[in-house]
Design a protein around this motif. Structure first.
Motif, mmCIF file in Angstrom:
data_model
loop_
_atom_site.group_PDB
_atom_site.id
_atom_site.type_symbol
_atom_site.label_atom_id
_atom_site.label_comp_id
_atom_site.label_asym_id
_atom_site.label_seq_id
_atom_site.Cartn_x
_atom_site.Cartn_y
_atom_site.Cartn_z
ATOM 1 N N TYR A 69 0.873 -1.315 0.160
ATOM 2 C CA TYR A 69 0.007 -0.012 -0.217
ATOM 3 C C TYR A 69 0.819 1.463 0.295
ATOM 4 N N SER A 88 -3.672 4.577 -2.902
ATOM 5 C CA SER A 88 -3.486 3.217 -2.110
ATOM 6 C C SER A 88 -3.367 3.314 -0.509
ATOM 7 N N HIS A 143 0.037 3.892 -7.266
ATOM 8 C CA HIS A 143 -1.445 4.342 -7.343
ATOM 9 C C HIS A 143 -1.624 5.351 -6.223
ATOM 10 N N SER A 203 3.066 1.652 -3.492
ATOM 11 C CA SER A 203 2.301 1.416 -4.642
ATOM 12 C C SER A 203 2.363 2.730 -5.573
#
Length: 737
Positions: free
Chosen positions: A568, A576, A573, A571
């Motif tokens: 997480y 996350s 993204h 990441s």
């Protein structure tokens, strides 16, 4: 014989009005098709027709029709037959589906036919005329009752009242139809009316604040979006029961959307306890016949409440009065197929089109919804002031200072043994990449290729020729022979699940292990679990992943261990961390226990992270303020807009060239309009699924949502004229988060 029967093209040379229908076909093509409608047929917008396409006759849906006098230049074919006498799509639903195809730049035919029941994609007849014909074929004049039915069907339409008056039961009608034909049939429009006295089983007592909130939602009878959060469970149930009661008194239908099937039966328990109305349940495990039957019941207004998963938002409601989205933040509402819409956004759009209220319910709402609350696009519902923060007990375990066995630290292993001694089950939540791992192994000596930097195993796609390390982001060519024994016996082997199972059995030899790794097939040592509630209360270890664990309840678990959460924080993204916080604060919903009884262990390699350090002292909303300020600082959504182009092809050069071509068009157009666009890529996407094609993506960052929508539409129209767009499969993901 008339003029059309002699020559169907002779109509082109006559000065008469001809109806032309615009039809959607079940093909991945980004356009509509036009056909002539014969004089003896009556087109229905939203109804199905049988049309010729190339050498076949296929089912299409009429979107619009118009009259034209000058038809000499048109070379169109005629519609073969009209299947429906009433539209299968409502006026509002047609507009929503057309909007989806334009906004997400997806073939309109794929969207229209993806949400239909399976039987309706064919020439299945469900209207009253066709049902009448099906019965007439099976009627014999010898039977007096069947003869009366024959006479009755010739004179009158089929409806509930007419059937009851003439003593024709549903069982008798179904007997007349053969097993090969479809057993569901279409009723005339008659909403299910229920008296107020027989509708309510138990009296519902509401306080003044709840009554005031319900009146505020329903007084104007118009669209408004409401957010329900930070509410006591008891008050929330009272509020929903009172709101549903008011809508049922007005003979309106209610749609309740849930992320998982397990949540359906939890809501169904409360509704059946208080209301005596028809409630239908919609989810993916229904067979095609039951799904069609409930679809027809909803269209004819035979049910009052529908509780369903994401596809139920596209049901043709007779009189929809309210939409409730439970756990609106959840990622399961995001469609992961090529049309990347979010069901939450579609539900808000449908509520806006039908001019009805919508309630978004979540204890950890998405940042996009909180952004709409701040900008007064969504209104807040709160019954309790100065509510105490619900904090979960957790311990952080530093993986850098611990000795590790198959991803488990010695501290975690000791905690598991202590919990098992007390005869409680333990829940271990692994990362999905711990089980989906394809490596290159020598079939002769057992040698496995490792990364020379981090000494971790290289991963390989099932149909790929490259090895890559997820930690170091190194990519190398697949070796031809084994570096240890020089043998040409290298094979791709999925040893992730097998390795975890064997190692856990060695560490916990006398403990029952249950692996929940798949929704379709759940295998355990002595038990096959077929229920959404995990029934075992004795000491055992339940091993599952972050995605699968949310589909079940674990009422007897008092210890949850998150084996590794580093993905997480590392990441690419930007959402996350938001996803991790939502997952963490909803762990209490898996057990239903008091937060004081539940303990969570978190293994991580970055224990000094500011979010992890404050996890025991802060709630979700204090974290959301930090993430809001961070995203505003770096101009990330929801303060700005992003879109991702995906391209897929067997030739990696074509995928790369296609995205590069789109980026050059977008750059030129943005320079003319003096708008700054930020691009990342195109670069390859590492997909662990068994794909034989190369996947590339291009990220586009824009400060204006309206400008990004317009420039994407213009650039896609230009790209379609080039042959490169036909040689690759591509789609767009707008509103990435």
């Amino acid at each position: 014989m008339n003029l059309i029967e002699k020559n169907k093209y002779s109509i082109f040379f006559l000065d008469i009005q001809v109806i032309i229908v615009k039809v959607v076909l079940p093909l991945p093509i980004r356009k509509y098709f036009k056909y002539f409608m014969p004089d003896f047929m009556y087109p229905i917008i939203g109804g199905r027709v049988l049309v010729p396409f190339r050498s076949k006759n296929i089912v299409g849906i009429v979107v619009s029709f118009f009259d034209e006098k000058n038809t000499s230049d048109l070379n169109l074919e005629f519609v073969k037959s009209c299947i429906d006498t009433e539209p299968i799509y409502s006026h509002f639903l047609l507009k929503i589906l057309i909007w989806l195809s334009k906004y997400y730049h997806f073939p309109v035919g794929s969207i229209f036919f993806s949400i239909l029941p399976k039987y309706l994609k064919k020439t299945c007849l469900i209207d009253k005329k066709n049902y009448k014909c099906a019965v007439l074929k099976k009627v014999k004049n010898k039977d007096c009752k069947k003869f009366n039915l024959l006479f009755f069907l010739k004179k009158k339409n089929i409806s509930n009242k007419n059937l009851e008056k003439n003593n024709f039961s549903d069982f008798f009608l179904k007997k007349l139809i053969s097993k090969k034909s479809y057993k569901t049939y279409f009723y005339c429009k008659n909403i299910f009316y229920v008296d107020e006295n027989s509708m309510i089983k138990k009296k519902i007592f509401l306080n003044k604040k709840i009554i005031f909130t319900i009146n505020k939602i329903l007084t104007k009878n118009c669209f408004k979006s409401w957010l329900m959060t930070k509410s006591n469970f008891y008050l929330k149930i009272k509020f929903y029961l009172g709101l549903i009661k008011e809508l049922l008194n007005k003979n309106l239908q209610i749609l309740i959307l849930v992320p998982f099937i397990k949540d359906i039966y939890k809501i169904l328990f409360f509704l059946k306890k208080y209301f005596n109305v028809h409630i239908d349940v919609i989810h993916s495990e229904l067979n095609d016949e039951v799904y069609l039957k409930k679809w027809v019941r909803t269209k004819s207004g035979k049910n009052s409440i529908i509780i369903g998963t994401k596809n139920s938002i596209f049901f043709p409601f007779f009189r929809l009065g309210l939409i409730i989205i439970n756990e609106e933040h959840h990622l399961s509402y995001k469609n992961l197929n090529q049309c990347r819409y979010n069901v939450r956004d579609v539900a808000i759009l449908r509520a806006y089109k039908e001019n009805i209220p919508i309630i978004l319910d979540s204890n950890t709402p998405s940042l996009r919804t909180l952004y709409n609350v701040v900008h007064k696009k969504c209104f807040y519902i709160n019954f309790v002031k100065n509510k105490k923060k619900i904090l979960l007990k957790n311990n952080l375990i530093d993986l850098r200072k611990e000795r590790i066995k198959i991803g488990l630290s010695l501290t975690l292993i000791n905690k598991i043994f202590n919990n098992i001694k007390r005869n409680y089950p333990v829940l271990l939540v692994f990362n999905k990449f711990s089980f989906i791992f394809f490596g290159l192994i020598c079939n002769n000596c057992g040698w496995i290729e490792k990364c020379h930097i981090c000494n971790d195993y290289f991963e390989i796609k099932k149909y790929g020729n490259f090895l890559f390390c997820q930690h170091c982001l190194i990519k190398i060519k697949k070796p031809l022979f084994c570096c240890n024994c020089k043998n040409f016996s290298l094979i791709i082997f999925n040893f992730g699940i097998k390795k975890v199972k064997n190692s856990l059995k060695k560490i916990f030899p006398n403990v029952n292990l249950f692996f929940l790794l798949s929704l379709k097939k759940i295998e355990t040592k002595k038990l096959q679990i077929k229920f959404f509630k995990f029934p075992i209360s004795d000491a055992c270890i339940i091993i599952t992943t972050e995605k699968i664990v949310q589909n079940y309840y674990f009422p007897y678990v008092r210890l949850i261990a998150l084996v590794n959460i580093d993905h997480y924080f590392f990441s690419f993204h930007f959402c996350s961390i938001e996803y991790f916080l939502q997952f963490y604060f909803n762990l209490i919903n898996l057990t239903g226990k008091n937060p004081k009884l539940l303990k969570i262990l978190i293994q991580t390699s970055c224990p000094n992270n500011e979010y992890l350090l404050d996890l025991s002292n802060s709630d979700y909303f204090s974290f959301s303020r930090k993430i809001f300020s961070l995203r505003k600082k770096y101009f990330l959504p929801p303060w700005n807009c992003q879109a991702i182009f995906y391209s897929e092809s067997k030739d990696f050069e074509k995928s790369f060239i296609f995205l590069k071509f789109i980026s050059t068009i977008l750059k030129k157009k943005s320079k003319k309009d003096n708008v700054s666009l930020w691009f990342v890529g195109p670069h390859p996407v590492f997909s662990l699924k068994g794909r034989k094609k190369f996947f590339y993506q291009l990220l586009i960052h824009c400060p204006s949502r309206i400008y990004l929508k317009n420039i994407l539409r213009e650039s896609i129209n230009i790209v379609q004229y080039f042959s490169i767009s036909q040689s690759v499969q591509w789609f767009v993901d707008i509103d990435v988060n």
